[in-house]
Structures are given as structure tokens and as C-alpha cells.
Write a protein that holds these residues in place. Structure first.
Motif, short mmCIF file in Angstrom:
data_model
loop_
_atom_site.label_atom_id
_atom_site.label_comp_id
_atom_site.label_asym_id
_atom_site.label_seq_id
_atom_site.Cartn_x
_atom_site.Cartn_y
_atom_site.Cartn_z
N GLN A 80 0.54 -4.70 12.16
CA GLN A 80 1.64 -5.17 11.31
C GLN A 80 2.94 -4.47 11.69
N ALA A 81 2.86 -3.19 12.01
CA ALA A 81 4.05 -2.44 12.43
C ALA A 81 4.64 -3.04 13.70
N LYS A 82 3.77 -3.40 14.65
CA LYS A 82 4.26 -4.00 15.90
C LYS A 82 4.94 -5.33 15.62
N LEU A 83 4.38 -6.11 14.70
CA LEU A 83 4.97 -7.41 14.37
C LEU A 83 6.33 -7.25 13.69
N VAL A 84 6.39 -6.29 12.75
CA VAL A 84 7.66 -6.04 12.04
C VAL A 84 8.71 -5.49 13.00
N GLY A 85 8.29 -4.60 13.89
CA GLY A 85 9.23 -4.01 14.84
C GLY A 85 9.79 -5.04 15.80
N ALA A 86 8.98 -6.07 16.11
CA ALA A 86 9.42 -7.11 17.05
C ALA A 86 10.52 -7.99 16.47
N GLU A 87 10.62 -8.00 15.14
CA GLU A 87 11.62 -8.86 14.48
C GLU A 87 13.04 -8.46 14.88
N GLY A 88 13.28 -7.15 14.95
CA GLY A 88 14.63 -6.69 15.31
C GLY A 88 14.63 -5.70 16.44
N LEU A 89 13.51 -5.63 17.17
CA LEU A 89 13.34 -4.68 18.28
C LEU A 89 13.57 -3.24 17.84
#
Length: 238
Positions: A189-198
Motif C-alpha cells: 500500500q505504501a508503494k501504491l500511495v508513494g507512486a501517486e506523487g512520486l
């Protein structure tokens, strides 16, 4: 001046990452439950040197402790479907292999991994109990099973508690590898959230804090358990 960390993003990410907390808890609780059962059986087999099984369990413990957990996860993820497919073809069955949820493979790999390490903890704790305890219990009319359950295991569990707590903490952290087989846990989930705004650095700080808080909670809980066990020692309850 540009900030090193985007604190506004981190605050928002905290809630989003926590949405995956139930999956991490489920992975931990279910895997630990089966790991304890596996560990106890393996420990008993090795202590009492059960014919044939003692060699199998020795290889299992050695292999598990000597290979990376990530490799074990992939072995379960790719190996179990192959084995089931072989069973299908050999016996003319029609088990639906393609729809097995990835979390099942995670349960298998985590349970077997933790079970191997925990079996050594149980074995050492049981063997550390004075053999005279069993003789004393038998002399007052207890059966071997009663003596083992009420006398040996009670003392062994008290000695094993610190290591059980450490193993549980390690399991919580190890569940972060579940993302490698497409399970959306805290790490995934952290990787997915981080990908939203890099903003990967920020989300990894957030997820590290979440894991840290969980582990502190477990550590404190086991400290209380140890205190509770010591209060019962000698027949005194406070």
C-alpha cells in the motif's frame, strides 16, 4: 525554500497506508497460529526422536533456516500450483488452481518459516525443564500427558515467552515481503500511495513508523505477559 519532506503528503498518506493494516494483521495472526502448531509438533518429534520423522523435521528446520524467506515465498507461490496440477493429472481431478488467492501462499510460507525457528525455541525450553519435575508429577499420580501439560509446558512457556515475542515481531516485519506476490499489505500500500506523487521517501518513513508502533505494542504486551506468568510462579496470584 523547498522542504526536504512533504509533511502534508505524509499526513494524508498515513491514513491511506493504514487501510492495508487489516491484511498485515491477518497475515501475522493466521501465520503465527499455524506456526505455533507446527513448531510444537516439530519440537516434540525431535525431543522424543520419533523414528523417520526426526530426520524429516531436522531437514525441514535446516532448510528453512538456511534459505531466504523471499525464496521460500516464491517456492510456495510457484511450487504449490505445480504440485496441485500434478495431483490433478495423476488422479483425474479438477481442482481449480488458477483461483487460489495469493494470501494462501503467504500463509503457507510464513507459517513454515516461523514454525522452524519457533520449534527450536520450544525444544530448548522444554529440554531446559528439570527432568525431576516429570518424576515428581508421576509420583503424585499424574499421567505423563497431564504432567507434560500442567508442569513441563507451563514452565517451558514461561522460558520461551521472550523468544516468542521476538519471533512475532520478526514476523510482523517479514510480512512486508508479501507484496512480492501481489498482496496489498502495508508495504504494498505504501508503494501504491508513494507512486501517486512520486513521494516514495515520505511513504517509506510513514510505513516504517507504523511497523515501529506495531512492534512496540507487541513488545509491551509480551512484557506484561511475562510479568503475569511470574506472578503465578510459586502458586501466588497478585
Amino acid at each position: 525554500m523547498k522542504q526536504i519532506l512533504n509533511f502534508e503528503f505524509m499526513i494524508g498518506a498515513f491514513g491511506k497506508i493504514l487501510e492495508a493494516l487489516p491484511t498485515t494483521i491477518l497475515l501475522t495472526v493466521v501465520s503465527m497460529f499455524f506456526a505455533v502448531i507446527i513448531a510444537f509438533l516439530v519440537a516434540i518429534i525431535r525431543i522424543y526422536k520419533v523414528s523417520v520423522l526426526k530426520n524429516i523435521t531436522a531437514i525441514y528446520v535446516s532448510f528453512t533456516r538456511g534459505t531466504p524467506l523471499l525464496v521460500q515465498i516464491y517456492l510456495a507461490y510457484y511450487g504449490i500450483p505445480k504440485f496441485l496440477d500434478y495431483i490433478n493429472k495423476s488422479h483425474g481431478l479438477s481442482m481449480d488452481i488458477s483461483n487460489i488467492p495469493p494470501i494462501i501462499f503467504a500463509f503457507v510460507s510464513f507459517s513454515l518459516n516461523v514454525g522452524a525457528y519457533l520449534s527450536e525455541t520450544f525444544r530448548a525450553s522444554i529440554e531446559a525443564v528439570d527432568k525431576g519435575q516429570m518424576e515428581a508429577a508421576l509420583s503424585v499420580g499424574m499421567t505423563r500427558i497431564q504432567a507434560f501439560k500442567r508442569i513441563i509446558m507451563a514452565q517451558a512457556l514461561e522460558m520461551a515467552l521472550p523468544n516468542i515475542g521476538n519471533t512475532l515481531i520478526s514476523l510482523v516485519k517479514d510480512t512486508s515481503l508479501a507484496f512480492s506476490i501481489s498482496i496489498v499489505d502495508l508495504m504494498s500500500q505504501a508503494k501504491l500511495v508513494g507512486a501517486e506523487g512520486l513521494n516514495f521517501f515520505e511513504v517509506y518513513i510513514v510505513v516504517a513508523i507504523i511497523y515501529w508502533i506495531i512492534c512496540i505494542f507487541i513488545e509491551k504486551a509480551f512484557v506484561l505477559l511475562e510479568i503475569r506468568f511470574k506472578r503465578y510462579k510459586g502458586g501466588v496470584v497478585v
